[in-house]
Scaffold this active site. Structure first.
Site, PDB file in Angstrom:
ATOM      1  N   LYS A  82       0.828  -1.207   0.000  1.00 31.25           N
ATOM      2  CA  LYS A  82       0.000   0.000   0.000  1.00 31.25           C
ATOM      3  C   LYS A  82       0.864   1.259   0.000  1.00 31.25           C
ATOM      4  O   LYS A  82       2.036   1.235   0.391  1.00 31.25           O
ATOM      5  CB  LYS A  82      -0.935   0.014   1.209  1.00 31.25           C
ATOM      6  CG  LYS A  82      -0.241   0.113   2.541  1.00 31.25           C
ATOM      7  CD  LYS A  82      -1.232   0.190   3.688  1.00 31.25           C
ATOM      8  CE  LYS A  82      -0.516   0.363   5.026  1.00 31.25           C
ATOM      9  NZ  LYS A  82       0.276   1.611   5.120  1.00 31.25           N
ATOM     10  N   LYS A 111       0.948  -0.104   9.741  1.00 28.96           N
ATOM     11  CA  LYS A 111       2.085   0.446   9.005  1.00 28.96           C
ATOM     12  C   LYS A 111       1.852   1.917   8.671  1.00 28.96           C
ATOM     13  O   LYS A 111       0.717   2.390   8.613  1.00 28.96           O
ATOM     14  CB  LYS A 111       2.299  -0.351   7.713  1.00 28.96           C
ATOM     15  CG  LYS A 111       2.655  -1.818   7.942  1.00 28.96           C
ATOM     16  CD  LYS A 111       4.030  -1.970   8.572  1.00 28.96           C
ATOM     17  CE  LYS A 111       4.407  -3.434   8.742  1.00 28.96           C
ATOM     18  NZ  LYS A 111       3.785  -4.077   9.894  1.00 28.96           N
ATOM     19  N   ASP A 112       2.951   2.639   8.436  1.00 29.77           N
ATOM     20  CA  ASP A 112       2.895   4.069   8.160  1.00 29.77           C
ATOM     21  C   ASP A 112       1.964   4.382   6.994  1.00 29.77           C
ATOM     22  O   ASP A 112       1.917   3.648   5.997  1.00 29.77           O
ATOM     23  CB  ASP A 112       4.294   4.606   7.841  1.00 29.77           C
ATOM     24  CG  ASP A 112       5.250   4.470   9.013  1.00 29.77           C
ATOM     25  OD1 ASP A 112       5.717   3.349   9.239  1.00 29.77           O
ATOM     26  OD2 ASP A 112       5.508   5.469   9.696  1.00 29.77           O
ATOM     27  N   HIS A 113       1.254   5.503   7.116  1.00 33.93           N
ATOM     28  CA  HIS A 113       0.344   5.963   6.054  1.00 33.93           C
ATOM     29  C   HIS A 113       1.145   6.524   4.887  1.00 33.93           C
ATOM     30  O   HIS A 113       0.972   6.098   3.738  1.00 33.93           O
ATOM     31  CB  HIS A 113      -0.604   7.022   6.622  1.00 33.93           C
ATOM     32  CG  HIS A 113      -1.495   7.650   5.604  1.00 33.93           C
ATOM     33  ND1 HIS A 113      -1.077   8.688   4.782  1.00 33.93           N
ATOM     34  CD2 HIS A 113      -2.784   7.410   5.250  1.00 33.93           C
ATOM     35  CE1 HIS A 113      -2.063   9.047   3.980  1.00 33.93           C
ATOM     36  NE2 HIS A 113      -3.106   8.286   4.245  1.00 33.93           N
TER      37      HIS A 113
END
Length: 465
Positions: A82, A111-113
């Protein structure tokens, strides 16, 4: 015009202190710089217990044409890649696409955006065909397989990071010596295993405040903090909406006017438009997010405790009398269940503990507080936490919730320091295009055990916003 990265951002420093990030352990000068200038500057790939590092390469050919063996296979597993997307939102998108309950979708960790990330997912049931046809501009699925087992909590070693820092205060050639000294110290003593800013909200660092209010039974105040409080880093349109909603308290109207970017706020507002019950409004959020927000108060208390330890002049990665010690599962890995109390060098097992530290096979534990935490088992942190709980006007029994859908916040432990595995520091390429180098760009590559934050390591280097 871009902000000068050399300028000290006092608001940001204040925000870090608000979530308990109050101390650095390295004494190298601040190098400033920016992270996540482009999403390709922050790449996160899960490391499975087998040692396999997931790939961010979007390869449709990796998907299997195998059949789902009903009677043997119960799950569909895949790698989810993503970008510019929150993990929970990605799961919600899959929930809607597959028309299944969110609880059937499992993953390990948020997880980080603002990054490119690869992580393992599983979905209950036979979803091979539908997932092979899934398309989304920010989400890509690879290695779609049928499996007898789904994802289980903890079924992960950690994460591998490739990170570029742009606009450092001086050209790379002039700071190379500082970078080498910094890396040497980090490899020697590690860095505080704080929970990072993203744990509390990157733009609105208030999840711990909401969590505390919920734990205290102050549901209306929790919702008001969630919906109304405006923070400096918010988009102006979002801030204006929050102020208008607070003034009018018209939730039916607010539901129509709510910006699409306020995805979770819209869920709460929709519930409030139907019934003015603040606890129900909070629980209208995905349960995984409800738990995350509440547990962020535990994270805040942990950060405060590690900062207070450092303020008292106690070492970060060398044990002192009264420290609870855990043997690591592997070098620089996660703590095992083998634990001892260090008695200052005179205990029956202290020599073995000291040897384990020399071999990077031991760590110091602190409680992540819950209603079952017995602080007397952690003599050093007993004193520290009692000071913090007094300041916070909070008692451990406040963690006991009578809500079956939420986690059981009984408490756990966490290592207070961490050492990165295979830390490499080099000059970054311009927008990652070989062979052109970025004169003020720094590239870091390293791995961390599950639950540890790369941004905390970056803070030790940048020492600025």
């Amino acid at each position: 015009m871009a902000q000068n990265p050399q300028n000290k951002d006092s608001k940001s420093i204040s925000q870090r202190h608000q979530v308990g990030l109050e101390r650095f352990v390295t004494d190298t000068p601040p190098l400033g710089g920016r992270i996540k200038t482009d999403i390709s500057d922050f790449i996160v790939r899960e490391i499975l217990p087998s040692g396999e590092i997931l790939s961010t390469f979007e390869d449709k050919k990796s998907n299997s044409n195998q059949n789902f063996e009903s009677g043997k296979d119960r799950y569909t597993t895949f790698t989810l890649i993503k970008k510019n997307t929150d993990t929970i939102i990605a799961a919600k998108i899959l929930e809607k696409y597959l028309n299944i309950p969110l609880k059937f979708i499992k993953w390990n960790g948020i997880k980080d955006h603002s990054a490119i990330t690869a992580q393992k997912f599983s979905v209950k049931g036979n979803n091979l065909a539908r997932l092979n046809n899934f398309e989304h501009k920010n989400i890509f699925l690879t290695k779609i397989r049928s499996s007898r087992k789904g994802m289980e909590l903890g079924n992960l070693w950690g994460n591998q990071f490739t990170i570029n820092i742009r606009y450092s205060i001086k050209p790379y050639d002039e700071i190379k010596e500082i970078l080498n000294l910094w890396a040497e110290k980090i490899n020697k003593i590690g860095f505080p295993n704080y929970y990072g800013m993203q744990r509390f909200g990157q733009h609105r660092p208030n999840s711990h405040k909401i969590g505390k209010l919920f734990l205290k039974g102050k549901f209306q105040e929790a919702i008001q903090e969630f919906l109304f409080h405006v923070y400096p880093k918010e988009y102006e349109s979002n801030a204006l909406f929050r102020m208008k909603l607070e003034k009018e308290r018209n939730y039916e109207k607010g539901l129509k006017e709510c910006p699409n970017s306020l995805f979770y706020e819209k869920m709460v507002i929709e519930q409030l438009s139907e019934e003015l019950d603040y606890k129900k409004a909070y629980l209208a959020l995905p349960i995984s997010l409800c738990n995350l927000i509440i547990s962020s108060y535990q994270s805040f208390l942990f950060n405060k405790a590690v900062s207070k330890r450092l303020k008292k002049g106690y070492p970060l990665s060398t044990p002192i009398k009264g420290d609870k010690i855990a043997i690591l599962k592997d070098i620089k890995g996660s703590p095992s269940l083998v634990k001892y109390l260090y008695e200052g060098g005179n205990g029956w097992n202290d020599q073995n503990i000291e040897k384990a530290f020399q071999r990077e096979r031991a760590t110091i534990l602190a409680p992540v507080l819950g209603y079952k935490t017995n602080l007397s088992d952690y003599p050093v942190f007993d004193e520290i936490y009692k000071e913090i709980l007094n300041e916070e006007q909070f008692i451990l029994s406040d963690f006991m919730l009578n809500e079956r859908r939420l986690y059981n916040f009984e408490g756990t432990t966490r290592a207070i320091f961490i050492r990165p595995l295979n830390l490499q520091v080099n000059q970054a390429f311009i927008t990652n295009n070989y062979p052109n180098l970025d004169p003020n760009g720094i590239k870091l590559e390293f791995s961390l055990p599950k639950g540890s934050y790369a941004t905390i390591l970056l803070n030790e280097l940048r020492k600025s916003n």
